[in-house]
Write a protein that holds these residues in place. Structure first.
Motif, PDB file in Angstrom:
ATOM      1  N   ILE A 390       0.850  -1.190   0.000  1.00 59.79           N
ATOM      2  CA  ILE A 390       0.000   0.000   0.000  1.00 59.79           C
ATOM      3  C   ILE A 390       0.888   1.243   0.000  1.00 59.79           C
ATOM      4  O   ILE A 390       1.737   1.410   0.878  1.00 59.79           O
ATOM      5  CB  ILE A 390      -0.920   0.008   1.236  1.00 59.79           C
ATOM      6  N   GLN A 391       0.694   2.095  -1.007  1.00 57.21           N
ATOM      7  CA  GLN A 391       1.456   3.342  -1.090  1.00 57.21           C
ATOM      8  C   GLN A 391       0.691   4.432  -0.341  1.00 57.21           C
ATOM      9  O   GLN A 391      -0.447   4.767  -0.687  1.00 57.21           O
ATOM     10  CB  GLN A 391       1.663   3.748  -2.556  1.00 57.21           C
ATOM     11  N   TYR A 392       1.358   4.948   0.700  1.00 62.82           N
ATOM     12  CA  TYR A 392       0.666   5.905   1.566  1.00 62.82           C
ATOM     13  C   TYR A 392       1.670   6.889   2.161  1.00 62.82           C
ATOM     14  O   TYR A 392       2.696   6.482   2.737  1.00 62.82           O
ATOM     15  CB  TYR A 392      -0.067   5.151   2.688  1.00 62.82           C
ATOM     16  N   ASN A 393       1.425   8.188   1.990  1.00 69.89           N
ATOM     17  CA  ASN A 393       2.280   9.232   2.574  1.00 69.89           C
ATOM     18  C   ASN A 393       3.773   9.027   2.278  1.00 69.89           C
ATOM     19  O   ASN A 393       4.609   8.967   3.177  1.00 69.89           O
ATOM     20  CB  ASN A 393       2.066   9.321   4.090  1.00 69.89           C
ATOM     21  N   ASN A 394       4.088   8.888   1.006  1.00 67.59           N
ATOM     22  CA  ASN A 394       5.490   8.782   0.559  1.00 67.59           C
ATOM     23  C   ASN A 394       6.230   7.551   1.070  1.00 67.59           C
ATOM     24  O   ASN A 394       7.452   7.560   1.208  1.00 67.59           O
ATOM     25  CB  ASN A 394       6.284  10.043   0.957  1.00 67.59           C
ATOM     26  N   ALA A 395       5.481   6.507   1.377  1.00 65.96           N
ATOM     27  CA  ALA A 395       6.101   5.239   1.796  1.00 65.96           C
ATOM     28  C   ALA A 395       5.264   4.095   1.250  1.00 65.96           C
ATOM     29  O   ALA A 395       4.101   4.275   0.870  1.00 65.96           O
ATOM     30  CB  ALA A 395       6.195   5.158   3.314  1.00 65.96           C
ATOM     31  N   VAL A 396       5.878   2.908   1.183  1.00 68.76           N
ATOM     32  CA  VAL A 396       5.146   1.710   0.771  1.00 68.76           C
ATOM     33  C   VAL A 396       5.127   0.761   1.964  1.00 68.76           C
ATOM     34  O   VAL A 396       6.176   0.365   2.480  1.00 68.76           O
ATOM     35  CB  VAL A 396       5.801   1.021  -0.440  1.00 68.76           C
ATOM     36  N   TYR A 397       3.927   0.421   2.404  1.00 67.72           N
ATOM     37  CA  TYR A 397       3.759  -0.500   3.529  1.00 67.72           C
ATOM     38  C   TYR A 397       3.402  -1.880   3.007  1.00 67.72           C
ATOM     39  O   TYR A 397       2.626  -2.013   2.045  1.00 67.72           O
ATOM     40  CB  TYR A 397       2.675   0.000   4.482  1.00 67.72           C
ATOM     41  N   ALA A 398       3.967  -2.904   3.654  1.00 64.99           N
ATOM     42  CA  ALA A 398       3.652  -4.289   3.299  1.00 64.99           C
ATOM     43  C   ALA A 398       2.873  -4.912   4.446  1.00 64.99           C
ATOM     44  O   ALA A 398       3.344  -4.948   5.588  1.00 64.99           O
ATOM     45  CB  ALA A 398       4.928  -5.073   3.041  1.00 64.99           C
ATOM     46  N   LEU A 399       1.677  -5.381   4.134  1.00 64.48           N
ATOM     47  CA  LEU A 399       0.859  -6.081   5.116  1.00 64.48           C
ATOM     48  C   LEU A 399       0.760  -7.533   4.647  1.00 64.48           C
ATOM     49  O   LEU A 399       0.127  -7.832   3.630  1.00 64.48           O
ATOM     50  CB  LEU A 399      -0.524  -5.435   5.195  1.00 64.48           C
ATOM     51  N   HIS A 400       1.440  -8.432   5.366  1.00 66.21           N
ATOM     52  CA  HIS A 400       1.529  -9.838   4.975  1.00 66.21           C
ATOM     53  C   HIS A 400       0.577 -10.683   5.814  1.00 66.21           C
ATOM     54  O   HIS A 400       0.566 -10.570   7.044  1.00 66.21           O
ATOM     55  CB  HIS A 400       2.941 -10.384   5.180  1.00 66.21           C
ATOM     56  N   GLY A 401      -0.178 -11.551   5.162  1.00 71.77           N
ATOM     57  CA  GLY A 401      -0.965 -12.570   5.846  1.00 71.77           C
ATOM     58  C   GLY A 401      -0.381 -13.934   5.524  1.00 71.77           C
ATOM     59  O   GLY A 401      -0.218 -14.281   4.350  1.00 71.77           O
ATOM     60  N   LEU A 402      -0.019 -14.709   6.557  1.00 75.22           N
ATOM     61  CA  LEU A 402       0.689 -15.970   6.343  1.00 75.22           C
ATOM     62  C   LEU A 402      -0.079 -17.145   6.939  1.00 75.22           C
ATOM     63  O   LEU A 402      -0.623 -17.042   8.051  1.00 75.22           O
ATOM     64  CB  LEU A 402       2.082 -15.926   6.991  1.00 75.22           C
ATOM     65  N   SER A 403      -0.088 -18.247   6.219  1.00 73.55           N
ATOM     66  CA  SER A 403      -0.639 -19.498   6.756  1.00 73.55           C
ATOM     67  C   SER A 403      -0.168 -20.651   5.869  1.00 73.55           C
ATOM     68  O   SER A 403       0.377 -20.433   4.779  1.00 73.55           O
ATOM     69  CB  SER A 403      -2.168 -19.456   6.812  1.00 73.55           C
ATOM     70  N   ALA A 404      -0.396 -21.866   6.312  1.00 76.75           N
ATOM     71  CA  ALA A 404      -0.134 -23.025   5.464  1.00 76.75           C
ATOM     72  C   ALA A 404      -1.115 -22.988   4.303  1.00 76.75           C
ATOM     73  O   ALA A 404      -2.254 -22.526   4.446  1.00 76.75           O
ATOM     74  CB  ALA A 404      -0.303 -24.311   6.263  1.00 76.75           C
ATOM     75  N   ALA A 405      -0.660 -23.453   3.145  1.00 80.88           N
ATOM     76  CA  ALA A 405      -1.495 -23.387   1.938  1.00 80.88           C
ATOM     77  C   ALA A 405      -2.842 -24.068   2.144  1.00 80.88           C
ATOM     78  O   ALA A 405      -3.879 -23.601   1.648  1.00 80.88           O
ATOM     79  CB  ALA A 405      -0.745 -24.010   0.766  1.00 80.88           C
ATOM     80  N   GLY A 406      -2.836 -25.157   2.911  1.00 81.59           N
ATOM     81  CA  GLY A 406      -4.082 -25.890   3.145  1.00 81.59           C
ATOM     82  C   GLY A 406      -5.111 -25.094   3.922  1.00 81.59           C
ATOM     83  O   GLY A 406      -6.313 -25.351   3.828  1.00 81.59           O
ATOM     84  N   ASN A 407      -4.651 -24.116   4.714  1.00 85.25           N
ATOM     85  CA  ASN A 407      -5.559 -23.295   5.520  1.00 85.25           C
ATOM     86  C   ASN A 407      -5.742 -21.891   4.949  1.00 85.25           C
ATOM     87  O   ASN A 407      -6.450 -21.069   5.538  1.00 85.25           O
ATOM     88  CB  ASN A 407      -5.017 -23.158   6.953  1.00 85.25           C
TER      89      ASN A 407
END
Length: 489
Positions: A390-407
């Motif tokens: 997400i590009q916001y206020n002159n920065a790029v933020y990364a919001l990661h959601g992680l889980s096993a592929a099966g879930n």
């Protein structure tokens, strides 16, 4: 086969003999795979990472104090020639830790919970003890030998290979026990070092009661056999026995210095620092960076200057917010895929509440060893990641959601509303939120701790929290003129 094995045994014996050195604390010869120079190098390399992750707490008076006491204790330690350095890190967590080579860290959280100089000195001695007893080097040697033994057993006795996972778990439990031995050894050293610079080590024992209350109140107790630290109640008893024995053999006047310490921490930050971000009513707010996003109900979370992490209690998924590397969405996306070795399954451009965004669904690929065929992974257990850049206020933020592929499909239903509700923070009350601080007050009349806190304007629902902070129980009697800690903005 036998000849080859004999040669390996001879080589290993010669290697172990050549790598042995005398431990400066125990005086025993032991395997050491880390020289003093390597220990110092590890400390220097680790320090920038500690600072960038946790930040340093800016309080000259407290920093001067821990350096004064730290250097005084270093001089009487078993390794006085190390280049010791002492820091207070900007974290509300009650913790202290040491890095090889002489680096010792206290969180502002633990500094707020000490109630006298003697408690601090006991923990200081404990952490310096980890360094002087070379615990990191000894742990490394034990882990390497244990791993070699485990793999060697699987090769020489093929049936063991079928139980490699169980063997690894067994090794892990053994290393936990070994770590508990290190903690116990450092407790003994802490008693010795703090006593030698004139403090009453019984106060170190009392601080374990504070640790136990924090642990009990968190509701996240770990069975003793699965913990890397001994049980706090057991440590309290043993440290008191060691302190009594030391003082019996070494008659002297041992100091506590309660009032001087409390005056010194008057005004120290308590709990989360709002300017670094805080959670309230299932929403994460960052006043300085001016954004907010929801936290799924019931999820646990942890914040630091470098990232914000949150996860459900079942541990099957997690989300992490951090700054992305790159000045544009495209650059951030390419860097992310390259650095994490991702296989992109889906990608698309979008906007999130008026902010340009890029969404990636990817899987992390197993690392390929040089000269070896690509490893195959179970598609159900592979790590799958949903990333919102997400590009916001002159920065790029990364919001990661992680889980096993099966879930992942199920987890994605929790990830998506979080990312899609990332938005600008405009609420001035949240933006201007002041941090809580420890304030020192003098008790005007005798009463129970509960009564004293009520007289000082503290709410009833925080009496236990304040009791932990003061190392007092609600019904403990508090004399007129006693200094106590309260919490205020």
């Amino acid at each position: 086969m036998n000849k080859t094995f004999s040669t390996l045994v001879l080589f290993s014996t010669l290697f172990v003999f050549s790598a042995c050195s005398r431990n400066p604390v125990t005086g025993k010869r032991e395997l050491s795979l880390m020289s003093t120079e390597q220990e110092i190098a590890i400390g220097k390399e680790s320090h920038p990472s500690v600072v960038s992750t946790m930040g340093l707490y800016d309080d000259k008076k407290l920093t001067d104090f821990i350096n004064l006491k730290g250097k005084e204790m270093a001089k009487i330690s078993h390794r006085p020639d190390l280049p010791y350095q002492f820091y207070i890190v900007d974290s509300p967590v009650v913790n202290a830790f040491a890095v090889p080579g002489g680096y010792v860290y206290f969180t502002r959280g633990i500094m707020a919970h000490f109630n006298n100089e003697a408690e601090f000195a006991g923990v200081l001695g404990h952490e310096i003890g980890h360094i002087t007893a070379r615990h990191s080097a000894r742990q490394q040697a034990t882990q390497m030998l244990g791993t070699i033994g485990m793999i060697g057993g699987a090769i020489l006795v093929p049936q063991l290979g079928q139980n490699l996972e169980a063997l690894q778990q067994g090794l892990g439990l053994f290393l936990m026990k070994y770590s508990r031995d290190h903690e116990s050894e450092s407790d003994k050293i802490g008693v010795e070092y703090s006593s030698k610079i004139g403090y009453d080590a019984n106060q170190m024992a009392n601080f374990f009661s504070t640790i136990k209350r924090i642990s009990d109140n968190s509701g996240q107790q770990v069975p003793d056999f699965m913990s890397t630290h001994p049980d706090p109640a057991d440590r309290n008893r043993k440290v008191k026995e060691m302190a009594t024995a030391y003082q019996t053999q070494n008659k002297a006047t041992y100091q506590v210095e309660r009032e001087r310490y409390l005056r010194m921490i008057d005004g120290i930050l308590y709990g989360e620092d709002p300017k670094q971000g805080f959670v309230e009513n299932d929403m994460f707010y960052h006043p300085e960076l001016r954004f907010q996003f929801p936290v799924p109900k019931g999820w646990q979370h942890q914040n630091s200057p470098a990232q914000f992490q949150m996860a459900p209690k079942d541990g099957k998924s997690a989300m992490i917010l951090m700054l992305a590397k790159g000045n544009s969405l495209e650059e951030a996306s390419q860097t992310l895929v390259k650095e994490l070795g991702l296989k992109v399954l889906e990608s698309n451009r979008t906007t999130i509440n008026g902010n340009p965004a890029y969404v990636l669904i990817s899987q992390q690929q197993p690392q390929q060893q040089q000269g070896q065929p690509q490893q195959q992974q179970d598609p159900k257990t592979a790590l799958q990641i949903g990333t919102w850049l997400i590009q916001y206020n002159n920065a790029v933020y990364a919001l990661h959601g992680l889980s096993a592929a099966g879930n992942f499909e199920s987890a994605y239903r929790s990830f998506r509303p979080v990312a899609e509700n990332f938005r600008a923070l405009t609420d001035q009350e949240k933006i201007n939120r002041k941090p809580e601080r420890v304030q020192i007050r003098t008790v005007s009349r005798e009463g129970s701790f509960r009564e004293v806190m009520g007289t000082l304007g503290m709410p009833a629902n925080r009496v236990e929290e304040l009791g932990v902070l003061n190392s007092l129980r609600p019904d403990d009697k508090v004399a007129r003129g006693t200094l106590v800690k309260i919490i205020g903005r």
